[in-house]
Scaffold this motif. Structure first.
Motif, PDB file in Angstrom:
ATOM      1  N   GLU A  54       0.843  -1.180   0.000  1.00  0.00           N
ATOM      2  CA  GLU A  54       0.000   0.000   0.000  1.00  0.00           C
ATOM      3  C   GLU A  54       0.890   1.246   0.000  1.00  0.00           C
ATOM      4  N   THR A  55       0.570   2.187  -0.875  1.00  0.00           N
ATOM      5  CA  THR A  55       1.334   3.426  -0.945  1.00  0.00           C
ATOM      6  C   THR A  55       0.733   4.442   0.012  1.00  0.00           C
ATOM      7  N   VAL A  56       1.560   4.992   0.887  1.00  0.00           N
ATOM      8  CA  VAL A  56       1.110   6.004   1.831  1.00  0.00           C
ATOM      9  C   VAL A  56       2.008   7.220   1.679  1.00  0.00           C
ATOM     10  N   ALA A  57       1.450   8.400   1.976  1.00  0.00           N
ATOM     11  CA  ALA A  57       2.184   9.644   1.738  1.00  0.00           C
ATOM     12  C   ALA A  57       3.094  10.029   2.891  1.00  0.00           C
ATOM     13  N   ALA A  58       2.897   9.434   4.057  1.00  0.00           N
ATOM     14  CA  ALA A  58       3.753   9.708   5.213  1.00  0.00           C
ATOM     15  C   ALA A  58       3.841   8.452   6.049  1.00  0.00           C
ATOM     16  N   ARG A  59       4.876   8.350   6.828  1.00  0.00           N
ATOM     17  CA  ARG A  59       5.086   7.148   7.631  1.00  0.00           C
ATOM     18  C   ARG A  59       5.718   7.546   8.955  1.00  0.00           C
ATOM     19  N   ALA A  60       5.510   6.693   9.957  1.00  0.00           N
ATOM     20  CA  ALA A  60       6.030   6.965  11.292  1.00  0.00           C
ATOM     21  C   ALA A  60       6.718   5.718  11.826  1.00  0.00           C
ATOM     22  N   GLY A  61       7.707   5.927  12.677  1.00  0.00           N
ATOM     23  CA  GLY A  61       8.404   4.812  13.305  1.00  0.00           C
ATOM     24  C   GLY A  61       9.224   5.325  14.474  1.00  0.00           C
ATOM     25  N   GLY A  62       9.688   4.419  15.304  1.00  0.00           N
ATOM     26  CA  GLY A  62      10.471   4.847  16.448  1.00  0.00           C
ATOM     27  C   GLY A  62      11.117   3.693  17.175  1.00  0.00           C
ATOM     28  N   VAL A  63      11.891   4.037  18.190  1.00  0.00           N
ATOM     29  CA  VAL A  63      12.512   3.058  19.072  1.00  0.00           C
ATOM     30  C   VAL A  63      12.289   3.497  20.516  1.00  0.00           C
ATOM     31  N   ASN A  64      12.321   2.518  21.411  1.00  0.00           N
ATOM     32  CA  ASN A  64      12.071   2.754  22.830  1.00  0.00           C
ATOM     33  C   ASN A  64      13.075   1.920  23.619  1.00  0.00           C
ATOM     34  N   ILE A  65      13.859   2.558  24.467  1.00  0.00           N
ATOM     35  CA  ILE A  65      14.911   1.861  25.209  1.00  0.00           C
ATOM     36  C   ILE A  65      14.675   2.047  26.703  1.00  0.00           C
ATOM     37  N   VAL A 100      14.624   3.458  11.622  1.00  0.00           N
ATOM     38  CA  VAL A 100      16.079   3.458  11.449  1.00  0.00           C
ATOM     39  C   VAL A 100      16.638   4.831  11.789  1.00  0.00           C
ATOM     40  N   THR A 101      15.976   5.884  11.301  1.00  0.00           N
ATOM     41  CA  THR A 101      16.414   7.246  11.638  1.00  0.00           C
ATOM     42  C   THR A 101      16.412   7.456  13.145  1.00  0.00           C
ATOM     43  N   ALA A 102      15.351   6.989  13.822  1.00  0.00           N
ATOM     44  CA  ALA A 102      15.265   7.123  15.279  1.00  0.00           C
ATOM     45  C   ALA A 102      16.419   6.404  15.965  1.00  0.00           C
ATOM     46  N   ALA A 103      16.737   5.195  15.509  1.00  0.00           N
ATOM     47  CA  ALA A 103      17.818   4.424  16.128  1.00  0.00           C
ATOM     48  C   ALA A 103      19.171   5.075  15.903  1.00  0.00           C
ATOM     49  N   VAL A 104      19.387   5.639  14.718  1.00  0.00           N
ATOM     50  CA  VAL A 104      20.651   6.331  14.449  1.00  0.00           C
ATOM     51  C   VAL A 104      20.794   7.548  15.358  1.00  0.00           C
ATOM     52  N   ILE A 105      19.697   8.275  15.576  1.00  0.00           N
ATOM     53  CA  ILE A 105      19.742   9.440  16.462  1.00  0.00           C
ATOM     54  C   ILE A 105      20.138   9.028  17.871  1.00  0.00           C
ATOM     55  N   VAL A 106      19.528   7.960  18.393  1.00  0.00           N
ATOM     56  CA  VAL A 106      19.868   7.488  19.739  1.00  0.00           C
ATOM     57  C   VAL A 106      21.316   7.023  19.790  1.00  0.00           C
ATOM     58  N   ARG A 107      21.728   6.248  18.800  1.00  0.00           N
ATOM     59  CA  ARG A 107      23.104   5.736  18.793  1.00  0.00           C
ATOM     60  C   ARG A 107      24.126   6.858  18.785  1.00  0.00           C
ATOM     61  N   VAL A 147      22.658   6.410  28.218  1.00  0.00           N
ATOM     62  CA  VAL A 147      21.404   7.112  28.452  1.00  0.00           C
ATOM     63  C   VAL A 147      21.124   7.138  29.941  1.00  0.00           C
ATOM     64  N   ARG A 148      20.508   8.228  30.414  1.00  0.00           N
ATOM     65  CA  ARG A 148      20.304   8.418  31.838  1.00  0.00           C
ATOM     66  C   ARG A 148      18.864   8.171  32.267  1.00  0.00           C
ATOM     67  N   ASP A 149      18.023   7.765  31.331  1.00  0.00           N
ATOM     68  CA  ASP A 149      16.612   7.558  31.626  1.00  0.00           C
ATOM     69  C   ASP A 149      16.042   6.695  30.508  1.00  0.00           C
ATOM     70  N   ASP A 150      14.769   6.286  30.665  1.00  0.00           N
ATOM     71  CA  ASP A 150      14.100   5.688  29.517  1.00  0.00           C
ATOM     72  C   ASP A 150      14.238   6.646  28.335  1.00  0.00           C
ATOM     73  N   THR A 151      14.434   6.086  27.154  1.00  0.00           N
ATOM     74  CA  THR A 151      14.660   6.929  25.975  1.00  0.00           C
ATOM     75  C   THR A 151      13.794   6.454  24.820  1.00  0.00           C
ATOM     76  N   ALA A 152      12.907   7.327  24.357  1.00  0.00           N
ATOM     77  CA  ALA A 152      12.094   7.033  23.184  1.00  0.00           C
ATOM     78  C   ALA A 152      12.290   8.127  22.150  1.00  0.00           C
ATOM     79  N   VAL A 153      12.397   7.726  20.902  1.00  0.00           N
ATOM     80  CA  VAL A 153      12.489   8.658  19.783  1.00  0.00           C
ATOM     81  C   VAL A 153      11.512   8.184  18.718  1.00  0.00           C
ATOM     82  N   ALA A 154      10.640   9.087  18.269  1.00  0.00           N
ATOM     83  CA  ALA A 154       9.684   8.774  17.207  1.00  0.00           C
ATOM     84  C   ALA A 154       9.888   9.743  16.066  1.00  0.00           C
ATOM     85  N   VAL A 155       9.787   9.240  14.838  1.00  0.00           N
ATOM     86  CA  VAL A 155      10.088  10.033  13.650  1.00  0.00           C
ATOM     87  C   VAL A 155       8.915   9.961  12.688  1.00  0.00           C
TER      88      VAL A 155
END
Length: 347
Positions: free
Chosen positions: A143-154, A314-321, A330-338
């Motif tokens: 399915e083609t979508v015009a925007a997408r979201a993803g993230g990581v949670n540590i 992947v972008t979120a994980a690269v930012i955290v790394r 990291v000093r706390d729970d860390t979540a990044v969503a893109v």
């Protein structure tokens, strides 16, 4: 309260832990035997690659909404390392490629059996590999979508549950992304952020400011959370943002980045009387990053021109790394969503 598996992989004894984490996540989302085996295979291959090629790294296993927003939760497996990186990513994804004297089938196998697979690697900086495995085998037509979201949670200090949470809901041309940081960390912080996720799925049709008002009511009785909500209407080409508390938001506009500001307060405990929404244009060169305060406040946005074309997780994980290391954990729970526009398929 969703479980998150953070598996440090520094020797071969942890490969089994990676496989077990994938199997437990598969059971949590109800995958059948064959898809559970696929998730376990992917986790095993990615963990093995961390040892062979990067001298160790980190494997994150989570249950997330699929990129299309259709269907139930899927198992997301992300391998992160600070290793030597790859000079030729395309070659590394082909069966038979190896830099360690092995058969070289690992990444090619992962790419075939996963519903989604993506990889970002820069020589001298490291590699992030992502795979998602859901209830059905990968379809030929997407399915083609015009925007997408993803993230990581540590989770902080290897805890089983994170006090941070992120989620997103798609409704036609409108996509709503939310990130919640439960006050503190541990089970009570997780309870607050999970309540925010549950309410977002009931309120995503509303404007950002009204969503925050609904979240404030839903989180009363919890310790509260800092929350950021963003909505993009791809048909209208507009982005709206509103946040309360110590959550960060940065928007890339072409070659520059700007901060989107949240109001002081705690959702569920002390909500500001007035909530203002920031409205800005949304276009193909935009990229939105929401993050909890587990990410250092002075993190540097990624400069790699190829990264926005990657899967947003992947972008979120690269930012955290790139914002942390063994010397700066990291000093706390860390979540990044893109949130990113859909890019043309890469070769």
């Amino acid at each position: 309260m969703p479980r998150v598996w953070d598996v440090p992989v520094h020797d071969s004894t942890r490969v089994r832990d990676a496989r077990v984490a994938a199997e437990e996540a598969a059971a949590l989302v109800g995958l059948d035997e064959s898809r559970t085996a696929a998730a376990a295979l992917v986790a095993t291959e990615l963990a093995t690659n961390l040892i062979k090629h990067a001298h160790g790294g980190q494997l994150l296993v989570d249950t997330v909404a699929p990129p299309s927003g259709r269907g139930g939760l899927v198992v997301q497996i992300v391998a992160v390392d600070h290793g030597p990186g790859m000079a030729d990513v395309r070659a590394a994804l082909g069966d038979g490629f190896s830099t360690a004297g092995s058969l070289g089938a690992g990444l090619g196998t992962c790419r075939r059996v996963a519903d989604d697979f993506d990889l970002h690697s820069v020589p001298g900086r490291g590699t992030v590999a992502l795979a998602r495995v859901g209830a059905a085998a990968k379809a030929d037509a997407r399915e083609t979508v015009a925007a997408r979201a993803g993230g990581v949670n540590i989770p902080f200090a290897g805890a089983q549950r994170s006090g941070d949470a992120w989620t997103w809901v798609r409704a036609g041309d409108r996509l709503t992304l939310m990130l919640a940081d439960g006050l503190g960390h541990g089970p009570e912080a997780s309870r607050a952020s999970t309540a925010a996720v549950d309410e977002l799925h009931r309120s995503a049709h509303l404007p950002c400011a009204e969503v925050l008002r609904r979240l404030d009511r839903a989180l009363r009785g919890t310790r509260g959370a800092a929350v950021a909500v963003a909505q993009v209407d791809t048909g209208a080409g507009r982005l709206w943002f509103a946040g309360i508390g110590n959550v960060g938001a940065r928007l890339r506009e072409g070659d520059s980045w700007r901060h989107l500001l949240s109001r002081p307060g705690i959702v569920g405990v002390h909500r500001p009387t007035t909530l203002r929404e920031t409205e800005v244009p949304w276009a193909a060169d935009r990229l939105l990053v929401l993050h909890s305060d587990g990410l250092p406040s002075r993190w540097v946005p990624p400069s790699d021109p190829g990264l926005p074309a990657c899967d947003p997780a992947v972008t979120a994980a690269v930012i955290v790394r790139d914002a942390s290391s063994s010397a700066r954990p990291v000093r706390d729970d860390t979540a990044v969503a893109v949130l990113s526009p859909t890019q043309p398929d890469r070769p």
